[in-house]
Motif scaffolding. Structure first.
Motif, PDB file in Angstrom:
ATOM      1  N   TYR A 137      -0.625   5.884  -9.264  1.00 58.99           N
ATOM      2  CA  TYR A 137      -0.216   4.914 -10.276  1.00 58.99           C
ATOM      3  C   TYR A 137      -1.401   4.059 -10.714  1.00 58.99           C
ATOM      4  CZ  TYR A 137       2.236   0.940 -12.408  1.00 58.99           C
ATOM      5  OH  TYR A 137       2.642  -0.060 -13.246  1.00 58.99           O
ATOM      6  N   MET A 138      -2.235   3.614  -9.779  1.00 59.93           N
ATOM      7  CA  MET A 138      -3.387   2.790 -10.132  1.00 59.93           C
ATOM      8  C   MET A 138      -4.375   3.567 -11.015  1.00 59.93           C
ATOM      9  SD  MET A 138      -2.850  -0.281  -9.005  1.00 59.93           S
ATOM     10  CE  MET A 138      -1.224   0.088  -9.662  1.00 59.93           C
ATOM     11  N   PRO A 151       0.806  -1.234   0.000  1.00 61.91           N
ATOM     12  CA  PRO A 151       0.000   0.000   0.000  1.00 61.91           C
ATOM     13  C   PRO A 151       0.840   1.285   0.000  1.00 61.91           C
ATOM     14  CG  PRO A 151      -0.836  -1.548   1.633  1.00 61.91           C
ATOM     15  CD  PRO A 151       0.443  -2.130   1.098  1.00 61.91           C
ATOM     16  N   ARG A 152       2.083   1.204   0.442  1.00 65.00           N
ATOM     17  CA  ARG A 152       2.949   2.396   0.479  1.00 65.00           C
ATOM     18  C   ARG A 152       3.951   2.392  -0.674  1.00 65.00           C
ATOM     19  NH1 ARG A 152       3.722   4.770   5.943  1.00 65.00           N
ATOM     20  NH2 ARG A 152       4.663   6.320   4.612  1.00 65.00           N
ATOM     21  N   LEU A 153       3.565   1.799  -1.799  1.00 70.97           N
ATOM     22  CA  LEU A 153       4.429   1.710  -2.973  1.00 70.97           C
ATOM     23  C   LEU A 153       4.999   3.069  -3.362  1.00 70.97           C
ATOM     24  CD1 LEU A 153       5.362   0.042  -5.581  1.00 70.97           C
ATOM     25  CD2 LEU A 153       3.363   1.106  -6.657  1.00 70.97           C
ATOM     26  N   SER A 154       6.260   3.048  -3.787  1.00 63.00           N
ATOM     27  CA  SER A 154       6.883   4.192  -4.429  1.00 63.00           C
ATOM     28  C   SER A 154       7.200   3.782  -5.859  1.00 63.00           C
ATOM     29  CB  SER A 154       8.161   4.588  -3.682  1.00 63.00           C
ATOM     30  OG  SER A 154       8.733   5.739  -4.273  1.00 63.00           O
ATOM     31  N   TYR A 155       6.623   4.500  -6.818  1.00 63.85           N
ATOM     32  CA  TYR A 155       6.739   4.217  -8.254  1.00 63.85           C
ATOM     33  C   TYR A 155       7.594   5.323  -8.855  1.00 63.85           C
ATOM     34  CZ  TYR A 155       4.889   4.125 -13.107  1.00 63.85           C
ATOM     35  OH  TYR A 155       4.734   4.100 -14.469  1.00 63.85           O
ATOM     36  N   VAL A 156       8.753   4.947  -9.403  1.00 59.70           N
ATOM     37  CA  VAL A 156       9.714   5.949  -9.856  1.00 59.70           C
ATOM     38  C   VAL A 156      10.141   5.658 -11.287  1.00 59.70           C
ATOM     39  CG1 VAL A 156      11.978   6.988  -9.430  1.00 59.70           C
ATOM     40  CG2 VAL A 156      10.566   6.229  -7.491  1.00 59.70           C
ATOM     41  N   CYS A 157       9.950   6.637 -12.175  1.00 57.85           N
ATOM     42  CA  CYS A 157      10.457   6.539 -13.538  1.00 57.85           C
ATOM     43  C   CYS A 157      11.797   7.266 -13.576  1.00 57.85           C
ATOM     44  CB  CYS A 157       9.487   7.163 -14.534  1.00 57.85           C
ATOM     45  SG  CYS A 157      10.106   7.090 -16.237  1.00 57.85           S
ATOM     46  N   ALA A 158      12.837   6.564 -14.004  1.00 56.58           N
ATOM     47  CA  ALA A 158      14.180   7.124 -14.049  1.00 56.58           C
ATOM     48  C   ALA A 158      14.627   7.440 -15.477  1.00 56.58           C
ATOM     49  CB  ALA A 158      15.164   6.153 -13.387  1.00 56.58           C
ATOM     50  N   THR A 159      13.688   7.462 -16.419  1.00 63.63           N
ATOM     51  CA  THR A 159      14.027   7.771 -17.804  1.00 63.63           C
ATOM     52  C   THR A 159      14.302   9.260 -17.933  1.00 63.63           C
ATOM     53  OG1 THR A 159      12.650   5.947 -18.576  1.00 63.63           O
ATOM     54  CG2 THR A 159      13.217   7.638 -20.192  1.00 63.63           C
ATOM     55  N   HIS A 160      15.438   9.611 -18.506  1.00 66.51           N
ATOM     56  CA  HIS A 160      15.816  11.009 -18.671  1.00 66.51           C
ATOM     57  C   HIS A 160      14.720  11.770 -19.422  1.00 66.51           C
ATOM     58  CE1 HIS A 160      18.426  14.448 -18.868  1.00 66.51           C
ATOM     59  NE2 HIS A 160      18.231  14.531 -20.177  1.00 66.51           N
ATOM     60  N   ASP A 173      11.666  12.131 -18.422  1.00 67.18           N
ATOM     61  CA  ASP A 173      10.345  11.633 -18.015  1.00 67.18           C
ATOM     62  C   ASP A 173      10.353  11.203 -16.555  1.00 67.18           C
ATOM     63  OD1 ASP A 173       7.660  11.000 -18.329  1.00 67.18           O
ATOM     64  OD2 ASP A 173       8.042   9.014 -19.145  1.00 67.18           O
ATOM     65  N   GLU A 174      11.219  11.824 -15.758  1.00 68.09           N
ATOM     66  CA  GLU A 174      11.333  11.441 -14.357  1.00 68.09           C
ATOM     67  C   GLU A 174      10.041  11.767 -13.616  1.00 68.09           C
ATOM     68  OE1 GLU A 174      13.390  13.594 -15.899  1.00 68.09           O
ATOM     69  OE2 GLU A 174      15.402  12.747 -15.843  1.00 68.09           O
ATOM     70  N   LEU A 175       9.632  10.851 -12.750  1.00 63.21           N
ATOM     71  CA  LEU A 175       8.499  11.107 -11.889  1.00 63.21           C
ATOM     72  C   LEU A 175       8.488  10.119 -10.746  1.00 63.21           C
ATOM     73  CD1 LEU A 175       5.021   9.960 -12.789  1.00 63.21           C
ATOM     74  CD2 LEU A 175       6.789   9.277 -14.354  1.00 63.21           C
ATOM     75  N   CYS A 176       7.766  10.470  -9.709  1.00 59.21           N
ATOM     76  CA  CYS A 176       7.615   9.613  -8.533  1.00 59.21           C
ATOM     77  C   CYS A 176       6.147   9.679  -8.112  1.00 59.21           C
ATOM     78  CB  CYS A 176       8.529  10.096  -7.407  1.00 59.21           C
ATOM     79  SG  CYS A 176       8.512   9.023  -5.961  1.00 59.21           S
ATOM     80  N   LEU A 177       5.508   8.505  -8.070  1.00 58.42           N
ATOM     81  CA  LEU A 177       4.085   8.434  -7.744  1.00 58.42           C
ATOM     82  C   LEU A 177       3.848   7.515  -6.558  1.00 58.42           C
ATOM     83  CD1 LEU A 177       2.686   7.837 -11.364  1.00 58.42           C
ATOM     84  CD2 LEU A 177       2.980  10.031 -10.198  1.00 58.42           C
TER      85      LEU A 177
END
Length: 126
Positions: A54-55, A34-43, A45-49
């Motif tokens: 995310y759902m 439930p406390r997921l950290s979703y991180v895009c590390a693509t240059h 397109d960085e983001l953290c959700l």
């Protein structure tokens, strides 16, 4: 790490891949903490959700299965650096991109759950 832990994480990954292919947030909630950290590390397109954000994204996308995208996924590594800690590296292709996922899992007492999903992607070449 026990054989049961390895089997449980392997089964979790099957559910993870199926949930992504079907864009099924209910299925994905079974594998995500439930406390997921979703991180895009693509240059660029960085983001953290968080999990809920995310759902919402998963629910709004056309499922790769419905688009006719083939399932192409591979677990590259499963490691157990600690008793309640696992690390999975996986590759998959969908939605016109090749993804590399680095997942951190914990055994929260009710089973293994993904607590961090850090990934990068590149466009697939035609």
């Amino acid at each position: 790490m026990t054989p049961a832990d390895f089997k449980a994480v392997s089964l979790l990954m099957e559910t993870y891949f199926e949930g992504l292919h079907q864009a099924d947030s209910a299925l994905l909630r079974r594998v995500f903490h439930p406390r997921l950290s979703y991180v895009c590390a693509t240059h660029g397109d960085e983001l953290c959700l968080d999990l809920e954000t995310y759902m919402e994204r998963v629910d709004s996308r056309e499922p790769p299965a419905k688009r006719g995208d083939p399932r192409e996924e591979h677990v590259l590594e499963i490691a157990f650096p600690g008793g309640r800690l696992a690390h999975v590296t996986a590759h998959m292709s969908m939605m016109g991109r090749a993804f590399l996922d680095v997942l951190t899992l914990v055994d929260d007492g009710s089973g293994w759950r993904i607590v961090t999903k850090v990934f990068t992607y590149v466009p697939l070449e035609d």
